[in-house]
Scaffold this motif. Structure first.
Motif: not given
Length: 687
Positions: A212-214, A216-217, A209-210, A234, A220, A230
């Protein structure tokens, strides 16, 4: 146009022993091109088909092959070039990258970023090649995925972003986590053909999850649509939106997707093939290619379009026993058909293409045509050389050629018997056609034939080819280094060339300043300050030509002058007796006289030496480097080994690999890369 969208021209590049040939072999296996798993250690790979590649376990010559991969209901044609990792064969990487649209950079999960992987990364930067990264050998002891990702970011200055995470490492490596679909892929068969998709193991979910968030950041920041979602909602981001944004960011080189696996253990290769078609560009993504109109020397755009006039670049020459001379060509525009006539940019001649073939490593399949975006082999072009543009005779264009570094060392060679002298000449002619980094020169003083190449291994391979493939045995002399000369002071000089024999004479007078260039930039900087027509324009060009020719042989030991500046500010002519050739000769004579007064110095090639060694051999290795006039630039711990970076003159490195093995009981490894030319110390004599 849809057909072009389903093309991928890719290269596989890496440091020696990162596993790129194994990755390629697995790609061929899973695409159905081969039906057995080839291994480098067994000497039975498709891509390393040369007997010397099988013998040495390394890639020497870039191999090309065409295969197909089915993804999302579409069939994609993938032209793969497996490139060498050894620095002596970096030119093979250079010519491959020139004609590719994308690349897969393979890194070892234990060794990380290594010296030659830095070199090939810089080469890919020069040609603006979009890349994806495969962190291979996740099954090796000491494998650390995120450490290698961080090395790619810090050492290569690339925005490397994982799109996968490994499940386990070393002996526990079982599969991958897909950060886009948030599913796990687990391999459960020896041949790797079968794998199952499951939920992500609970202990890996927080890290997934960490990361994946990176992802997407980072995406974006490159895509407005994804940025809006995002920052506001999100949960509404779909996998389709991510794939689209990731492809755009990869093609525009804003981001480098990172995948992982263990090719030798048959894990992670199918997702890599998916990533190739998902993220790397097709020929359509590179719509316009820059060219030059040879008649006007103005820029001319070549469109990636099968309906446009034909234009292509010959990037490799192969001599084949079955077909004769083959020219490997990347078609950028139009369609080339069997029997077509093309124009060669270098010779200016029209030539007929007798046959067209598709490349299958060391085998070839006859085809009727090769269209824009494709790579193929042409038969019947006797005078073609690497870097030649081939074009429609009615729509001539000159494409950017290929840069090749200068050879570093040479051997004097001669046939062992006078009967084989002609045979040697013919063999060398073929080898020079195939390898543009080989140079053959004749020593003016001794009459010896000098064979120059990129390094000891390069020349060793060439000499072995002469013996095995061409059946020519040669005697070789001591290694000869490619020294250069440099001028260190400015000199004003007047040169008069005058010749009278009672009839038509010769006369040329030039006044010039000979000096070093700023920052010792390579080549000749010629400044024309002639005023009032003291020397006509057509003669000024001859003066420049004369200086350019003269600097190929310096005044100290006959080595080329690396860099110099000539300011031509005055001169004179004879109304009847001055000719262009007179001014060319005057420039050559003037250079010889002035250069002796310009405090000339010798330059020697200096190599960057990167050594990886267990700690207990450090003292012996660093002491040996000091004896070779080496300068140690840094030492750092990497895992459980020490990494030494040093700069050492090439003259001190002959036979170094054998010495290093002896000093370290065979446990240390070394990579040698050309660094630059430096002044030879006054207390060191050049033989």
């Amino acid at each position: 146009m849809k057909r072009l969208q389903q093309f991928r021209n890719i290269g596989i590049m890496a440091h020696v022993d990162a596993g790129k040939t194994t990755v390629t072999e697995r790609m061929l296996y899973y695409t159905g091109f081969t039906h057995r798993l080839g291994n480098v250690d067994d000497g039975n790979t498709v891509m390393d088909s040369d007997p010397q590649e099988e013998k040495r376990g390394i890639t020497i010559s870039s191999a090309a092959i065409t295969t197909y991969w089915d993804y999302a209901g579409e069939r994609y044609q993938i032209n793969i070039i497996d490139t060498p990792g050894h620095v002596d064969f970096a030119a093979e990487v250079e010519r491959s990258l020139r004609v590719l649209d994308g690349a897969v950079a393979v890194f070892c999960a234990k060794s990380g970023v290594q010296p030659q992987s830095e070199s090939v990364w810089r080469q890919a930067n020069r040609y603006n090649i979009p890349r994806i990264v495969m962190i291979n050998k996740m099954d090796r002891q000491g494998a650390e995925f995120m450490r290698v990702v961080n090395e790619i970011r810090t050492l290569l200055h690339a925005n490397a972003v994982p799109v996968q995470l490994p499940i386990g490492a070393e002996d526990d490596h079982r599969g991958i986590v897909d950060l886009i679909t948030m599913r796990a892929l687990l391999w459960n068969s020896d041949d790797g053909k079968q794998f199952e998709e499951t939920a992500i193991p609970a202990h890996l979910l927080p890290e997934a999850e960490k990361q994946r968030n990176h992802l997407l950041e980072e995406l974006s920041l490159t895509n407005e649509e994804l940025f809006e979602l995002f920052t506001t909602n999100a949960a509404a981001i779909t996998t389709k939106t991510i794939y689209k944004a990731l492809r755009q960011a990869t093609v525009s080189m804003q981001l480098v997707p990172v995948v992982c696996g263990a090719a030798y253990r048959n894990k992670g290769v199918q997702p890599l093939l998916n990533a190739v078609v998902q993220y790397l560009p097709s020929p359509v993504d590179i719509t316009d290619v820059a060219g030059i109109d040879p008649s006007t020397e103005e820029q001319k755009v070549v469109r990636t379009d099968e309906n446009a006039p034909f234009a292509g670049l010959a990037f490799k020459i192969i001599t084949n026993d079955y077909t004769g001379k083959l020219a490997l060509v990347r078609v950028y525009s139009g369609v080339l058909r069997q029997g077509d006539t093309v124009w060669n940019s270098r010779t200016g001649k029209k030539v007929r293409v007798s046959r067209l073939m598709r490349i299958m490593s060391d085998k070839y399949e006859t085809v009727d045509q090769i269209g824009a975006g494709d790579i193929g082999a042409l038969v019947g072009l006797k005078e073609v050389k690497t870097g030649d543009t081939l074009a429609d005779p009615d729509n001539k264009v000159l494409l950017e050629s290929i840069f090749f570094p200068e050879p570093m060392i040479g051997y004097s060679i001669e046939a062992k018997s006078s009967k084989e002298s002609v045979k040697l000449g013919e063999a060398l002619s073929q080898l020079l056609d195939e390898d543009p980094t080989l140079v053959v020169e004749t020593n003016k003083e001794t009459g010896q034939t000098i064979l120059k190449g990129m390094g000891e291994l390069h020349l060793e391979v060439v000499l072995e080819k002469l013996a095995t493939e061409y059946e020519v045995e040669v005697n070789k002399g001591q290694p000869q280094i490619a020294y250069k000369e440099i001028l260190t002071q400015s000199v004003l000089h007047k040169e008069i060339f005058k010749k009278q024999n009672g009839g038509p004479g010769s006369y040329a007078e030039i006044h010039f300043e000979l000096s070093p260039r700023e920052q010792n930039l390579p080549g000749l900087e010629f400044i024309d300050e002639i005023k009032g027509g003291a020397i006509p324009k057509e003669f000024i060009a001859s003066v420049q030509k004369g200086f350019a020719a003269a600097m190929q042989s310096g005044v100290l030991a006959g080595y080329p002058v690396k860099s110099m500046r000539v300011r031509l500010f005055d001169g004179d002519i004879h109304e009847n007796d001055s000719h262009a050739q007179d001014f060319e000769l005057a420039a050559g004579m003037g250079f010889k006289a002035a250069a002796l007064k310009a405090a000339p110095k010798m330059l020697e090639p200096v190599m960057q030496v990167d050594i990886t060694t267990p700690d207990e051999y450090m003292g012996a290795i660093t002491g040996d480097l000091n004896r070779r006039r080496g300068i140690i630039r840094g030492i750092e711990m990497k895992g459980n080994v020490q990494c030494i970076k040093a700069e050492v003159p090439l003259s001190g490195l002959f036979g170094y690999i054998i010495t290093l093995r002896s000093l370290s009981s065979g446990r240390a490894t070394v990579s040698l890369t050309f660094h630059d030319y430096q002044l030879v110390p006054d207390n060191v004599s050049v033989k």
